[in-house]
Design an enzyme around this catalytic site. Structure first.
Site, PDB file in Angstrom:
ATOM      1  N   VAL A 128     -10.932   3.068  -3.508  1.00 36.45           N
ATOM      2  CA  VAL A 128     -10.542   2.536  -4.822  1.00 36.45           C
ATOM      3  C   VAL A 128     -11.538   1.432  -5.177  1.00 36.45           C
ATOM      4  O   VAL A 128     -11.677   0.451  -4.430  1.00 36.45           O
ATOM      5  CB  VAL A 128      -9.104   1.988  -4.814  1.00 36.45           C
ATOM      6  N   HIS A 184     -10.188  -5.155  -3.161  1.00 31.85           N
ATOM      7  CA  HIS A 184      -8.873  -5.439  -2.580  1.00 31.85           C
ATOM      8  C   HIS A 184      -9.028  -5.865  -1.127  1.00 31.85           C
ATOM      9  O   HIS A 184      -9.902  -5.379  -0.414  1.00 31.85           O
ATOM     10  CB  HIS A 184      -7.946  -4.218  -2.683  1.00 31.85           C
ATOM     11  N   ASP A 232       0.852  -1.186   0.000  1.00 31.02           N
ATOM     12  CA  ASP A 232       0.000   0.000   0.000  1.00 31.02           C
ATOM     13  C   ASP A 232       0.892   1.243   0.000  1.00 31.02           C
ATOM     14  O   ASP A 232       1.889   1.317   0.708  1.00 31.02           O
ATOM     15  CB  ASP A 232      -0.919  -0.002   1.233  1.00 31.02           C
ATOM     16  N   ILE A 233       0.505   2.234  -0.808  1.00 35.42           N
ATOM     17  CA  ILE A 233       1.305   3.448  -0.983  1.00 35.42           C
ATOM     18  C   ILE A 233       1.242   4.354   0.247  1.00 35.42           C
ATOM     19  O   ILE A 233       2.117   5.201   0.442  1.00 35.42           O
ATOM     20  CB  ILE A 233       0.820   4.192  -2.257  1.00 35.42           C
TER      21      ILE A 233
HETATM   22  P1  AMP Z   1      -9.753   1.515   0.343  1.00 35.86           P
HETATM   23  O1  AMP Z   1      -9.854   2.809   1.097  1.00 35.86           O
HETATM   24  O2  AMP Z   1     -10.145   0.307   1.130  1.00 35.86           O
HETATM   25  O3  AMP Z   1     -10.439   1.606  -1.008  1.00 35.86           O
HETATM   26  O4  AMP Z   1      -8.204   1.307   0.098  1.00 35.86           O
HETATM   27  C1  AMP Z   1      -7.522   1.810  -0.995  1.00 35.86           C
HETATM   28  C2  AMP Z   1      -6.073   1.697  -0.667  1.00 35.86           C
HETATM   29  O5  AMP Z   1      -5.324   1.807  -1.855  1.00 35.86           O
HETATM   30  C3  AMP Z   1      -5.568   2.800   0.281  1.00 35.86           C
HETATM   31  O6  AMP Z   1      -5.014   2.188   1.442  1.00 35.86           O
HETATM   32  C4  AMP Z   1      -4.519   3.523  -0.549  1.00 35.86           C
HETATM   33  O7  AMP Z   1      -3.426   3.953   0.212  1.00 35.86           O
HETATM   34  C5  AMP Z   1      -4.130   2.474  -1.569  1.00 35.86           C
HETATM   35  N1  AMP Z   1      -3.619   2.978  -2.826  1.00 35.86           N
HETATM   36  C6  AMP Z   1      -4.166   3.932  -3.620  1.00 35.86           C
HETATM   37  N2  AMP Z   1      -3.406   4.126  -4.720  1.00 35.86           N
HETATM   38  C7  AMP Z   1      -2.375   3.270  -4.630  1.00 35.86           C
HETATM   39  C8  AMP Z   1      -1.237   2.995  -5.452  1.00 35.86           C
HETATM   40  N3  AMP Z   1      -1.019   3.634  -6.611  1.00 35.86           N
HETATM   41  N4  AMP Z   1      -0.363   2.048  -5.040  1.00 35.86           N
HETATM   42  C9  AMP Z   1      -0.560   1.400  -3.878  1.00 35.86           C
HETATM   43  N5  AMP Z   1      -1.605   1.597  -3.063  1.00 35.86           N
HETATM   44  C10 AMP Z   1      -2.502   2.528  -3.425  1.00 35.86           C
END
Ligand code: AMP
Ligand code: ZN
Length: 115
Positions: free
Chosen positions: A97, A101, A31-32
């Site tokens: 997102v 996931h 996770d970023i």
């Molecule tokens: P959610 O809030 O459950 O939809 O989680 C989305 C997750 O995706 C968050 O923890 C973000 O930090 C992560 N995220 C968003 N963009 C990226 C990316 N480009 N690479 C890695 N993680 C990401």
């Protein structure tokens, strides 16, 4: 694949991510914006918007996501201390997102209930 889906682009390699594992059906990357010392995402390669959008045909991939998360937890040496798997769904669930996931969170004690 939806043009604007960031996770589809990570699966395809069009956006960089720290990938830990990938096979024909799942991709695993860091996770970023980590919320714990270990914060890893496990996603299906196919675009499923959310767990609420999954159908009975997705049964195998949904099982694979969970088993992969458990496998990665062992690989990352966090299984003994414990970890948390999280699937956020929809607005109130905190989903940001819209490509399904599973969060693997570990490396510190998790609070309950989650915020
Ligand atoms: P959610 O809030 O459950 O939809 O989680 C989305 C997750 O995706 C968050 O923890 C973000 O930090 C992560 N995220 C968003 N963009 C990226 C990316 N480009 N690479 C890695 N993680 C990401
Ligand atoms: Zn997608």
């Amino acid at each position: 694949m939806p043009q604007d889906c960031i996770f589809c682009k990570i699966v395809a390699g069009d956006i960089k991510a720290t990938k830990l594992y990938q096979d024909e059906s799942v991709t695993v990357f860091k996770d970023i914006n980590p919320q714990a010392p270990t914060h890893i995402l496990v996603i299906p390669n196919q675009h499923i918007e959310a767990i609420s959008e999954a159908s009975p045909e997705d049964q195998v991939i949904l099982g694979k996501l969970m088993l992969t998360a458990a496998h990665i937890a062992r690989e990352e040496s966090v299984a003994d201390n414990g970890y948390r798997l999280v699937v956020n769904n929809g607005r109130d669930g905190g989903q940001t997102v819209f490509h399904l996931h599973v969060h693997l969170l570990a490396g510190r004690p998790m609070r309950w209930p989650p915020g």
